[in-house]
Design a protein around this motif. Structure first.
Motif, PDB file in Angstrom:
ATOM      1  N   MET A  77      48.249  34.703  34.689  1.00  0.00           N
ATOM      2  CA  MET A  77      47.987  35.054  36.086  1.00  0.00           C
ATOM      3  C   MET A  77      46.489  35.281  36.274  1.00  0.00           C
ATOM      4  O   MET A  77      45.853  35.922  35.453  1.00  0.00           O
ATOM      5  CB  MET A  77      48.752  36.343  36.410  1.00  0.00           C
ATOM      6  CG  MET A  77      48.480  36.922  37.774  1.00  0.00           C
ATOM      7  SD  MET A  77      49.267  38.533  38.014  1.00  0.00           S
ATOM      8  CE  MET A  77      48.157  39.644  37.152  1.00  0.00           C
ATOM      9  N   ILE A  78      45.963  34.721  37.328  1.00  0.00           N
ATOM     10  CA  ILE A  78      44.594  35.090  37.701  1.00  0.00           C
ATOM     11  C   ILE A  78      44.704  36.440  38.415  1.00  0.00           C
ATOM     12  O   ILE A  78      45.295  36.522  39.499  1.00  0.00           O
ATOM     13  CB  ILE A  78      43.975  34.049  38.680  1.00  0.00           C
ATOM     14  CG1 ILE A  78      43.853  32.660  38.023  1.00  0.00           C
ATOM     15  CG2 ILE A  78      42.618  34.526  39.187  1.00  0.00           C
ATOM     16  CD1 ILE A  78      42.795  32.531  36.960  1.00  0.00           C
ATOM     17  N   PRO A  79      44.164  37.498  37.844  1.00  0.00           N
ATOM     18  CA  PRO A  79      44.255  38.797  38.522  1.00  0.00           C
ATOM     19  C   PRO A  79      43.534  38.749  39.878  1.00  0.00           C
ATOM     20  O   PRO A  79      42.543  38.014  40.017  1.00  0.00           O
ATOM     21  CB  PRO A  79      43.533  39.751  37.560  1.00  0.00           C
ATOM     22  CG  PRO A  79      43.478  39.059  36.243  1.00  0.00           C
ATOM     23  CD  PRO A  79      43.449  37.591  36.552  1.00  0.00           C
ATOM     24  N   SER A  80      44.017  39.509  40.826  1.00  0.00           N
ATOM     25  CA  SER A  80      43.346  39.554  42.140  1.00  0.00           C
ATOM     26  C   SER A  80      41.851  39.826  41.966  1.00  0.00           C
ATOM     27  O   SER A  80      41.022  39.231  42.653  1.00  0.00           O
ATOM     28  CB  SER A  80      43.937  40.693  42.990  1.00  0.00           C
ATOM     29  OG  SER A  80      45.297  40.495  43.199  1.00  0.00           O
ATOM     30  N   ASP A  81      41.539  40.721  41.045  1.00  0.00           N
ATOM     31  CA  ASP A  81      40.144  41.113  40.817  1.00  0.00           C
ATOM     32  C   ASP A  81      39.270  39.960  40.332  1.00  0.00           C
ATOM     33  O   ASP A  81      38.045  40.047  40.405  1.00  0.00           O
ATOM     34  CB  ASP A  81      40.076  42.222  39.754  1.00  0.00           C
ATOM     35  CG  ASP A  81      40.718  43.512  40.215  1.00  0.00           C
ATOM     36  OD1 ASP A  81      40.425  43.947  41.337  1.00  0.00           O
ATOM     37  OD2 ASP A  81      41.534  44.075  39.458  1.00  0.00           O
ATOM     38  N   HIS A  82      39.881  38.920  39.791  1.00  0.00           N
ATOM     39  CA  HIS A  82      39.093  37.832  39.189  1.00  0.00           C
ATOM     40  C   HIS A  82      39.156  36.528  39.968  1.00  0.00           C
ATOM     41  O   HIS A  82      38.567  35.535  39.549  1.00  0.00           O
ATOM     42  CB  HIS A  82      39.552  37.600  37.735  1.00  0.00           C
ATOM     43  CG  HIS A  82      39.302  38.785  36.859  1.00  0.00           C
ATOM     44  ND1 HIS A  82      39.798  38.896  35.587  1.00  0.00           N
ATOM     45  CD2 HIS A  82      38.602  39.937  37.096  1.00  0.00           C
ATOM     46  CE1 HIS A  82      39.422  40.063  35.070  1.00  0.00           C
ATOM     47  NE2 HIS A  82      38.700  40.704  35.965  1.00  0.00           N
ATOM     48  N   PHE A  83      39.862  36.531  41.081  1.00  0.00           N
ATOM     49  CA  PHE A  83      39.974  35.287  41.860  1.00  0.00           C
ATOM     50  C   PHE A  83      38.598  34.700  42.172  1.00  0.00           C
ATOM     51  O   PHE A  83      38.379  33.490  42.062  1.00  0.00           O
ATOM     52  CB  PHE A  83      40.757  35.514  43.170  1.00  0.00           C
ATOM     53  CG  PHE A  83      40.699  34.324  44.080  1.00  0.00           C
ATOM     54  CD1 PHE A  83      41.479  33.208  43.831  1.00  0.00           C
ATOM     55  CD2 PHE A  83      39.821  34.282  45.151  1.00  0.00           C
ATOM     56  CE1 PHE A  83      41.400  32.076  44.640  1.00  0.00           C
ATOM     57  CE2 PHE A  83      39.732  33.164  45.968  1.00  0.00           C
ATOM     58  CZ  PHE A  83      40.532  32.057  45.711  1.00  0.00           C
ATOM     59  N   VAL A  84      37.661  35.562  42.566  1.00  0.00           N
ATOM     60  CA  VAL A  84      36.366  35.035  43.034  1.00  0.00           C
ATOM     61  C   VAL A  84      35.599  34.311  41.931  1.00  0.00           C
ATOM     62  O   VAL A  84      34.806  33.404  42.210  1.00  0.00           O
ATOM     63  CB  VAL A  84      35.476  36.120  43.689  1.00  0.00           C
ATOM     64  CG1 VAL A  84      36.165  36.679  44.932  1.00  0.00           C
ATOM     65  CG2 VAL A  84      35.098  37.224  42.732  1.00  0.00           C
ATOM     66  N   ARG A  85      35.858  34.688  40.679  1.00  0.00           N
ATOM     67  CA  ARG A  85      35.152  33.980  39.590  1.00  0.00           C
ATOM     68  C   ARG A  85      35.743  32.577  39.407  1.00  0.00           C
ATOM     69  O   ARG A  85      35.021  31.637  39.081  1.00  0.00           O
ATOM     70  CB  ARG A  85      35.205  34.798  38.301  1.00  0.00           C
ATOM     71  CG  ARG A  85      34.396  36.093  38.381  1.00  0.00           C
ATOM     72  CD  ARG A  85      34.256  36.748  37.018  1.00  0.00           C
ATOM     73  NE  ARG A  85      33.480  37.975  37.065  1.00  0.00           N
ATOM     74  CZ  ARG A  85      33.991  39.202  37.110  1.00  0.00           C
ATOM     75  NH1 ARG A  85      35.303  39.371  37.114  1.00  0.00           N
ATOM     76  NH2 ARG A  85      33.219  40.255  37.140  1.00  0.00           N
ATOM     77  N   MET A  86      37.038  32.436  39.625  1.00  0.00           N
ATOM     78  CA  MET A  86      37.643  31.101  39.578  1.00  0.00           C
ATOM     79  C   MET A  86      37.165  30.268  40.784  1.00  0.00           C
ATOM     80  O   MET A  86      36.820  29.082  40.657  1.00  0.00           O
ATOM     81  CB  MET A  86      39.170  31.206  39.592  1.00  0.00           C
ATOM     82  CG  MET A  86      39.843  29.841  39.583  1.00  0.00           C
ATOM     83  SD  MET A  86      41.621  29.906  39.748  1.00  0.00           S
ATOM     84  CE  MET A  86      41.823  30.307  41.471  1.00  0.00           C
ATOM     85  N   GLU A 111      48.171  45.785  38.514  1.00  0.00           N
ATOM     86  CA  GLU A 111      48.852  45.273  39.709  1.00  0.00           C
ATOM     87  C   GLU A 111      50.342  45.620  39.701  1.00  0.00           C
ATOM     88  O   GLU A 111      51.142  44.993  40.400  1.00  0.00           O
ATOM     89  CB  GLU A 111      48.623  43.757  39.830  1.00  0.00           C
ATOM     90  CG  GLU A 111      47.141  43.426  40.023  1.00  0.00           C
ATOM     91  CD  GLU A 111      46.894  42.090  40.688  1.00  0.00           C
ATOM     92  OE1 GLU A 111      47.748  41.641  41.471  1.00  0.00           O
ATOM     93  OE2 GLU A 111      45.830  41.494  40.418  1.00  0.00           O
ATOM     94  N   GLN A 167      48.968  28.174  37.022  1.00  0.00           N
ATOM     95  CA  GLN A 167      47.852  29.051  36.641  1.00  0.00           C
ATOM     96  C   GLN A 167      48.104  29.690  35.283  1.00  0.00           C
ATOM     97  O   GLN A 167      47.192  29.813  34.467  1.00  0.00           O
ATOM     98  CB  GLN A 167      47.573  30.113  37.705  1.00  0.00           C
ATOM     99  CG  GLN A 167      48.707  31.085  37.944  1.00  0.00           C
ATOM    100  CD  GLN A 167      48.421  32.026  39.100  1.00  0.00           C
ATOM    101  OE1 GLN A 167      47.536  32.858  39.044  1.00  0.00           O
ATOM    102  NE2 GLN A 167      49.197  31.888  40.164  1.00  0.00           N
TER     103      GLN A 167
END
Lengths: 158, 145
Positions: A1-10, B71, B111
């Motif tokens: 899972m791409i954590p919400s916190d890391h979306f912007v880096r992707m 989360e 993902q």
């Protein structure tokens, strides 16, 4: 899972890949994100206009841990970012920041505002310091006037 | 951990991930999407990947534990001499999509599948991702024989 916190880096990596294909590919992606954002931000604007924008971005200020000041009056809504968490994360990133990273914000906001009859005016200020200023006006001339004083006007579509 | 986040969580980023996967797949295809996750796994998460290449899976496990907990995901970890299994019984990303009434497409799980494939590349480990049901999957890390 791409954590919400890391979306912007992707997101930042995708921007680089799309830019390599040609700037119009990146613009098309911003438009697609804008369509998604319309479903989230649009109802706030329909309900309360500029005050609705204030309510939406106040919720963003809290959820995204922004250091920001918000203002709304009869003429415009303002979001003054003192420390942008999005650019901060992208700068603190082993993959490195995409040069035009900040443009994505205006890239999705502008089409939403145009759909609702408002005028976006954004000052990126700096691409390497996480601070910027976003204003949305009711009046087109006032938005254009504001942009004349901007240090780095946000113009993601040229 | 190289990246540690605290404070509030903006879970709508999962909606953006969903939209992004959909956009990239339909416009550019699976290889382009894999390249996006490869760059994310190996370059953004360089520290995790570097450790995997050196035979250390602990930073990856720590990353999973931290962010699934942050989360409010539900998971179980089992470890024996041959493998480590991170069994997700309630994925927070899938749960958020469902709470927002967004249909969870099969491609949303790419993902997990693609990140794990990219983390395996060139390392002594194989990470197998098995989707079991909506929001439920098992990520099993084994040493290559």
């Amino acid at each position: 899972m791409i954590p919400s916190d890391h979306f912007v880096r992707m997101y930042n990596e995708l921007f680089k890949m799309l830019e390599e294909k040609g700037h119009e590919h990146l613009q098309r992606y911003w438009m697609r994100i804008s369509e998604l954002q319309e479903t989230i931000l649009g109802p706030y604007i329909d309900r309360d206009g500029l005050k609705g924008m204030y309510d939406y971005w106040e919720h963003i200020r809290i959820e995204e841990n922004c250091d920001a000041d918000l203002k709304v009056n009869e003429e415009y809504f303002e979001f003054r970012m003192n420390k942008c968490p999005s650019l901060s994360k992208v700068l603190d990133n082993d993959a490195g920041a995409f040069e035009l990273y900040c443009d994505h914000c205006a890239g999705w906001v502008i089409p939403v505002m145009e759909r609702h009859g408002y005028y976006y005016a954004g000052d990126i200020i700096s691409r390497t310091k996480p601070e910027c200023l976003l204003r949305v006006y009711k009046d087109k001339q006032k938005a254009e006037e504001f942009l004349k004083s901007a240090k780095l006007p946000a113009k993601p579509y040229g | 951990m190289r990246y540690v986040d605290t404070g509030e969580v903006h879970k709508d980023f999962h909606l953006a991930t969903n939209e992004t996967i959909d956009f990239v797949l339909s416009e550019y295809g699976e290889d382009f999407l894999y390249e996006l996750f490869r760059r994310t796994a190996q370059e953004v998460y360089r520290d995790i990947y570097k450790n995997l290449k050196a035979g250390n899976f602990k930073p990856l496990l720590e990353h999973w534990e931290y962010y699934y907990s942050r989360e409010n995901g539900k998971y179980e970890i089992t470890e024996d001499d041959e493998k480590v299994c991170f069994y997700v019984t309630d994925c927070p990303a899938v749960r958020h999509l469902k709470e927002k009434n967004i249909p969870v497409k099969k491609s949303f799980y790419l993902q997990m599948i693609m990140l794990n494939k990219a983390w395996s590349e060139g390392t002594p480990f194989l990470i197998d991702t098995k989707i079991i049901s909506e929001g439920e999957y098992r990520m099993t890390l084994r040493r290559r024989i």
